[in-house]
Design a protein around this motif. Structure first.
Motif, PDB file in Angstrom:
ATOM      1  N   TRP A 137       0.830  -1.206   0.000  1.00  0.00           N
ATOM      2  CA  TRP A 137       0.000   0.000   0.000  1.00  0.00           C
ATOM      3  C   TRP A 137       0.864   1.255   0.000  1.00  0.00           C
ATOM      4  O   TRP A 137       0.559   2.224  -0.705  1.00  0.00           O
ATOM      5  N   LEU A 144       2.051   1.703  -3.548  1.00  0.00           N
ATOM      6  CA  LEU A 144       0.971   2.191  -4.411  1.00  0.00           C
ATOM      7  C   LEU A 144       0.687   3.670  -4.155  1.00  0.00           C
ATOM      8  O   LEU A 144       0.463   4.437  -5.097  1.00  0.00           O
ATOM      9  N   ARG A 145       0.705   4.081  -2.907  1.00  0.00           N
ATOM     10  CA  ARG A 145       0.465   5.489  -2.578  1.00  0.00           C
ATOM     11  C   ARG A 145       1.596   6.366  -3.106  1.00  0.00           C
ATOM     12  O   ARG A 145       1.357   7.479  -3.587  1.00  0.00           O
ATOM     13  N   GLU A 152       3.404   5.753  -5.759  1.00  0.00           N
ATOM     14  CA  GLU A 152       3.230   5.835  -7.217  1.00  0.00           C
ATOM     15  C   GLU A 152       2.147   6.844  -7.583  1.00  0.00           C
ATOM     16  O   GLU A 152       2.197   7.445  -8.657  1.00  0.00           O
ATOM     17  N   ASN A 153       1.157   7.025  -6.714  1.00  0.00           N
ATOM     18  CA  ASN A 153       0.107   8.033  -6.881  1.00  0.00           C
ATOM     19  C   ASN A 153      -0.569   7.968  -8.250  1.00  0.00           C
ATOM     20  O   ASN A 153      -0.862   8.990  -8.858  1.00  0.00           O
ATOM     21  N   ARG A 201      -5.859   1.706  -9.034  1.00  0.00           N
ATOM     22  CA  ARG A 201      -5.248   0.492  -8.503  1.00  0.00           C
ATOM     23  C   ARG A 201      -6.083  -0.634  -9.079  1.00  0.00           C
ATOM     24  O   ARG A 201      -7.309  -0.652  -8.947  1.00  0.00           O
ATOM     25  N   LEU A 215      -2.248  -6.675  -7.168  1.00  0.00           N
ATOM     26  CA  LEU A 215      -2.698  -5.289  -7.061  1.00  0.00           C
ATOM     27  C   LEU A 215      -1.568  -4.388  -7.528  1.00  0.00           C
ATOM     28  O   LEU A 215      -0.442  -4.478  -7.030  1.00  0.00           O
ATOM     29  N   HIS A 216      -1.861  -3.535  -8.517  1.00  0.00           N
ATOM     30  CA  HIS A 216      -0.828  -2.659  -9.061  1.00  0.00           C
ATOM     31  C   HIS A 216      -1.437  -1.348  -9.563  1.00  0.00           C
ATOM     32  O   HIS A 216      -2.648  -1.238  -9.705  1.00  0.00           O
ATOM     33  N   SER A 217      -0.571  -0.392  -9.816  1.00  0.00           N
ATOM     34  CA  SER A 217      -0.995   0.941 -10.270  1.00  0.00           C
ATOM     35  C   SER A 217      -1.143   0.979 -11.784  1.00  0.00           C
ATOM     36  O   SER A 217      -0.418   0.293 -12.508  1.00  0.00           O
ATOM     37  N   GLU A 218      -2.070   1.797 -12.242  1.00  0.00           N
ATOM     38  CA  GLU A 218      -2.268   2.039 -13.674  1.00  0.00           C
ATOM     39  C   GLU A 218      -2.571   3.516 -13.892  1.00  0.00           C
ATOM     40  O   GLU A 218      -3.147   4.167 -13.024  1.00  0.00           O
TER      41      GLU A 218
END
Length: 156
Positions: free
Chosen positions: A58, A61-62, A64-65, A69, A76-79
């Protein structure tokens, strides 16, 4: 913690189809399905190591902003904000279509692939692609039901 990623929920008894379904988010599971699937019996307590791994993910992910998600085979990953643009563009044609119909078709296509997204997110991408010249839009432009969209004509 209750992991529902692999849970097959039974169709509601009053529905004609008997297919099972998977939830893309816990919030999409009706309370009667929670009871029928006996989800409370599936609860587990995370170990300290597991909890720390989730906290680390988490935090990443935060940092990466990113706009989204997403859960996929990658976990779970960023897009980026453009993540749904291909799905949006696949439903817009050369003919004028009401935007609410287009967004509905996008939702169904995504759901059929096991991807869940809100209608307003998709509507905002239709608007952004129109603003970028990928689509043409006419009508209100602020409300789906009062707007129409088509692929931008390339002939001048």
């Amino acid at each position: 913690m209750v992991d529902i990623t692999e849970v097959e929920f039974a169709a509601k008894p009053n529905r004609s189809e008997s297919a099972t379904w998977r939830a893309g988010a816990f919030g999409l599971v009706p309370s009667d399905s929670i009871v029928r699937a006996r989800l409370l019996e599936r609860q587990t307590t995370l170990t300290g190591q597991e909890l720390q791994a989730y906290r680390d993910l988490w935090k990443k992910l935060r940092t990466e902003n990113a706009a989204f998600r997403v859960v996929s085979d990658l976990g779970l990953h960023s897009e980026p904000i453009t993540y749904f643009d291909r799905a949006v563009a696949s439903q817009v044609t050369e003919d004028w279509q009401k935007c609410n119909h287009v967004v509905g078709k996008i939702l169904v296509a995504l759901w059929d692939d096991g991807t869940y997204c809100g209608d307003l997110t998709l509507w905002s991408r239709v608007q952004a692609l129109a603003d970028g010249g990928v689509f043409e839009m006419k009508g209100d432009g602020a409300r789906m039901r009062d707007s129409f969209v088509r692929l931008a004509s390339r002939a001048m």
